[in-house]
Scaffold this motif. Structure first.
Motif, short mmCIF file in Angstrom:
data_model
loop_
_atom_site.label_atom_id
_atom_site.label_comp_id
_atom_site.label_asym_id
_atom_site.label_seq_id
_atom_site.Cartn_x
_atom_site.Cartn_y
_atom_site.Cartn_z
N SER A 150 7.82 3.66 16.44
CA SER A 150 7.06 4.64 15.65
C SER A 150 7.96 5.20 14.55
O SER A 150 8.95 5.87 14.83
CB SER A 150 6.56 5.78 16.55
N ARG A 151 7.63 4.92 13.33
CA ARG A 151 8.40 5.43 12.19
C ARG A 151 7.47 5.68 11.01
O ARG A 151 6.43 5.05 10.87
CB ARG A 151 9.51 4.44 11.79
N LYS A 152 7.89 6.60 10.18
CA LYS A 152 7.08 6.96 9.02
C LYS A 152 7.40 6.04 7.86
O LYS A 152 8.55 5.89 7.47
CB LYS A 152 7.33 8.42 8.63
N ILE A 153 6.38 5.41 7.32
CA ILE A 153 6.53 4.53 6.16
C ILE A 153 5.67 5.11 5.04
O ILE A 153 4.46 5.28 5.19
CB ILE A 153 6.08 3.10 6.50
N SER A 154 6.31 5.47 3.93
CA SER A 154 5.56 6.12 2.86
C SER A 154 6.16 5.76 1.51
O SER A 154 7.30 5.27 1.42
CB SER A 154 5.61 7.64 3.04
N ALA A 155 5.40 6.01 0.47
CA ALA A 155 5.86 5.74 -0.89
C ALA A 155 7.06 6.63 -1.22
O ALA A 155 7.97 6.23 -1.94
CB ALA A 155 4.72 5.99 -1.88
N ARG A 156 7.07 7.86 -0.68
CA ARG A 156 8.18 8.78 -0.94
C ARG A 156 9.48 8.24 -0.34
O ARG A 156 10.53 8.26 -0.98
CB ARG A 156 7.85 10.16 -0.36
N PRO A 167 12.12 -8.25 -2.98
CA PRO A 167 10.72 -8.02 -3.39
C PRO A 167 9.71 -8.70 -2.47
O PRO A 167 8.68 -8.11 -2.13
CB PRO A 167 10.67 -8.61 -4.81
N ILE A 168 10.02 -9.95 -2.07
CA ILE A 168 9.09 -10.66 -1.18
C ILE A 168 9.00 -9.96 0.17
O ILE A 168 7.92 -9.77 0.73
CB ILE A 168 9.54 -12.13 -1.00
N MET A 169 10.17 -9.55 0.69
CA MET A 169 10.22 -8.89 1.99
C MET A 169 9.44 -7.57 1.95
O MET A 169 8.66 -7.27 2.88
CB MET A 169 11.68 -8.62 2.36
N LEU A 170 9.61 -6.79 0.91
CA LEU A 170 8.91 -5.51 0.79
C LEU A 170 7.40 -5.72 0.66
O LEU A 170 6.61 -5.01 1.30
CB LEU A 170 9.43 -4.73 -0.42
N ALA A 171 7.01 -6.70 -0.15
CA ALA A 171 5.58 -6.94 -0.35
C ALA A 171 4.90 -7.35 0.95
O ALA A 171 3.86 -6.79 1.33
CB ALA A 171 5.39 -8.03 -1.41
N VAL A 172 5.50 -8.29 1.66
CA VAL A 172 4.92 -8.76 2.93
C VAL A 172 4.91 -7.62 3.96
O VAL A 172 3.92 -7.43 4.68
CB VAL A 172 5.73 -9.96 3.46
N TYR A 173 5.98 -6.86 4.00
CA TYR A 173 6.12 -5.78 4.99
C TYR A 173 5.08 -4.69 4.78
O TYR A 173 4.46 -4.22 5.73
CB TYR A 173 7.53 -5.20 4.88
N TYR A 174 4.85 -4.27 3.53
CA TYR A 174 3.93 -3.17 3.28
C TYR A 174 2.47 -3.60 3.37
O TYR A 174 1.59 -2.77 3.67
CB TYR A 174 4.23 -2.55 1.90
N ILE A 175 2.21 -4.87 3.15
CA ILE A 175 0.83 -5.36 3.28
C ILE A 175 0.43 -5.49 4.74
O ILE A 175 -0.71 -5.22 5.12
CB ILE A 175 0.69 -6.72 2.56
N ALA A 176 1.38 -5.88 5.59
CA ALA A 176 1.09 -6.18 6.99
C ALA A 176 0.73 -4.91 7.76
O ALA A 176 1.24 -3.82 7.48
CB ALA A 176 2.29 -6.85 7.65
N PRO A 177 -0.15 -5.02 8.77
CA PRO A 177 -0.44 -3.88 9.65
C PRO A 177 0.80 -3.53 10.46
O PRO A 177 1.69 -4.38 10.66
CB PRO A 177 -1.56 -4.40 10.55
N PHE A 178 0.87 -2.29 10.98
CA PHE A 178 2.09 -1.82 11.63
C PHE A 178 2.48 -2.69 12.82
O PHE A 178 3.67 -2.93 13.06
CB PHE A 178 1.93 -0.36 12.07
N ARG A 179 1.49 -3.18 13.57
CA ARG A 179 1.82 -3.94 14.78
C ARG A 179 2.56 -5.24 14.46
O ARG A 179 3.22 -5.83 15.33
CB ARG A 179 0.54 -4.24 15.57
#
Length: 469
Positions: free
Chosen positions: A177-183, A14-26
């Motif tokens: 370059s990869r697609k990151i989405s809720a789906r 959960p911590i890893m996902l939260a930090v990862y999705y909040i952070a900008p792609f770079r």
């Protein structure tokens, strides 16, 4: 840290996902690299140094090979240096003790040595680095100039511990370059939960039954009990390893990466050749691409092709473990594959489908005996019990085991065939109304997650078989 642990499920992930999705792609690759190194160091903080040195070695050798692409001799020297060092590191940590013990036993000498703990995942990340360095030399891929991206390729925590083995060519574009989405997050989470249920509910249960069966001395096993033990282990290792692979692929998808499938319902195979096209697909593909084809593959004489196959399968056995029973296990499959190709393959193909399945399953089960036995001698004794060299043909105990665990055996059969996937799809598509399908999907997957977590909380039995490889 196991994927199937409370710490991973409710703290790290959960911590890893939260930090990862909040952070900008770079920043995502850097954060994911830090998380992956922490994940690895959680279990083996000392060996994180080995991994970092291995990453630096292959990063700079890859750059050197690319910089000397016009100078074949220099590029080849860098390639050979990198390959030799990678293999020496793997051999030292994984096989040094085995070689010393073999020399001591063969020549009746006593060479003292200190047994080292095997760095977790070294077989997997070494093969990934070898594929990278070889493909850079071949010109199939360009050297990765970003040290962060290359380090992430090697250490990416979803597939670091037990694969699938991801060749750099498959992931090169995804690193930048990869697609990151809720789906994708949702699809990955569902696949992760399926893998978790396979591992915790089926593999762990089968493992406990297998330990119960093999706690009896081999000489006291009846024929049916010995075969039941073999079948139980076949289910355990399949759901253990394929479940972990599903979790890895699901986790990768949750973070935007796509890894190829590592298992394709292998126990439905009609031949051993087909089985190895369906089992641990990434390992078979790796040996084909980087060992079998460079040796000449099947574009050589029959005798040379047989030698090529036996070399590949001896190495496959050694990759799985530093013991003679693993080497014999690999050679066993090498011999069968040679015979299927050149002797009885056409005869097997002409048999009714049911007999083809029986033929393949019997040979696969016999192979697992070499795999699960602690030594070659123990494997031979177990095989002897399977053909009547134990305590007779049948006893009450075998029926007791079956009747007390029949539901798990039934679920294992269903889940190891295409039937399991079809049943799950029918349940999820039970209605034409989208909101009903959504509700059913939530109930099914949260139900699987809840049952899996309940098993983790109430049971102390949670090994992962491929940690020792």
């Amino acid at each position: 840290m196991l994927f199937s642990s409370i710490t991973f499920l409710f703290l790290f992930l959960p911590i890893m996902l939260a930090v990862y999705y909040i952070a900008p792609f770079r920043l995502k690759n850097g954060l994911l690299l830090i998380g992956s190194l922490f994940f690895y160091a959680w279990g083996e903080p000392v060996y994180i140094i080995l991994m970092v040195l291995s990453i630096l070695l292959n990063y700079f050798c890859g750059m050197d090979i690319e910089n000397n692409s016009e100078n074949e001799a220099k590029a080849k020297r860098s390639l050979i240096f990198a390959v030799v060092v990678n293999i020496l590191l793997l051999v030292f940590f994984k096989y040094f003790g085995f070689f010393v013990e073999s020399i001591n036993g063969l020549f009746r000498v006593h060479i003292p040595y200190r047994e080292l703990a095997l760095p977790i995942g070294i077989s997997f990340y070494t093969f990934q680095e070898l594929s990278y360095i070889i493909d850079v030399y071949r010109g199939k891929v360009k050297a990765q100039h970003s040290l962060v991206d290359f380090a992430l390729y090697v250490s990416l925590f979803p597939q670091l511990i037990a694969g699938p083995i991801v060749c750099y060519e498959e992931i090169e574009e995804q690193l930048s370059s990869r697609k990151i989405s809720a789906r994708k997050l949702g699809n990955g989470a569902m696949l992760f939960i399926v893998g978790l249920a396979k591992k915790v509910i089926l593999a762990n249960t089968m493992g406990e039954i297998f330990e119960q069966i093999t706690s009896t001395a081999t000489s006291n096993l009846t024929v049916l009990m010995a075969w039941l033990g073999c079948i139980t282990y076949a289910f355990q290792i399949y759901f253990d390893f394929s479940g972990y692979s599903d979790m890895a692929i699901g986790l990768g998808r949750m973070f935007g990466f796509e890894f190829r499938k590592n298992f394709d319902i292998p126990y439905v195979s009609k031949s051993v050749t087909e089985f190895w096209r369906r089992w641990h697909i990434s390992l078979s593909s790796w040996f084909r691409e980087y060992v079998y084809i460079p040796l000449g593959g099947n574009r050589v004489t029959i005798s040379r092709n047989i030698l090529n196959l036996m070399i590949v399968w001896a190495l496959t056995g050694m990759w799985h473990g530093a013991a003679w029973n693993f080497i014999v296990w690999g050679l066993y499959y090498g011999v069968i594959l040679v015979f299927e190709k050149y002797v009885w393959g056409a005869i097997v193909d002409s048999l009714p489908a049911a007999l083809q399945h029986v033929y393949a399953l019997v040979l696969i089960l016999v192979g697992w005996v070499f795999f699960f036995s602690p030594s070659l001698g123990a494997a031979i004794r177990y095989l002897f019990a399977m053909v009547g060299g134990g305590a007779g043909f049948v006893d009450r105990e075998v029926f007791f085991v079956i009747f007390t665990h029949w539901l798990f055996y039934l679920l294992a059969v269903i889940a190891s065939t295409a039937v399991g996937g079809k049943v799950l799809k029918k349940i999820l598509n039970c209605s034409r109304k989208s909101f009903v399908r959504t509700a059913v999907t939530i109930v099914v997957f949260f139900g699987m997650l809840a049952v899996s977590v309940a098993y983790l909380i109430t049971s102390t039995y949670n090994p992962f078989l491929y940690f020792r490889f």
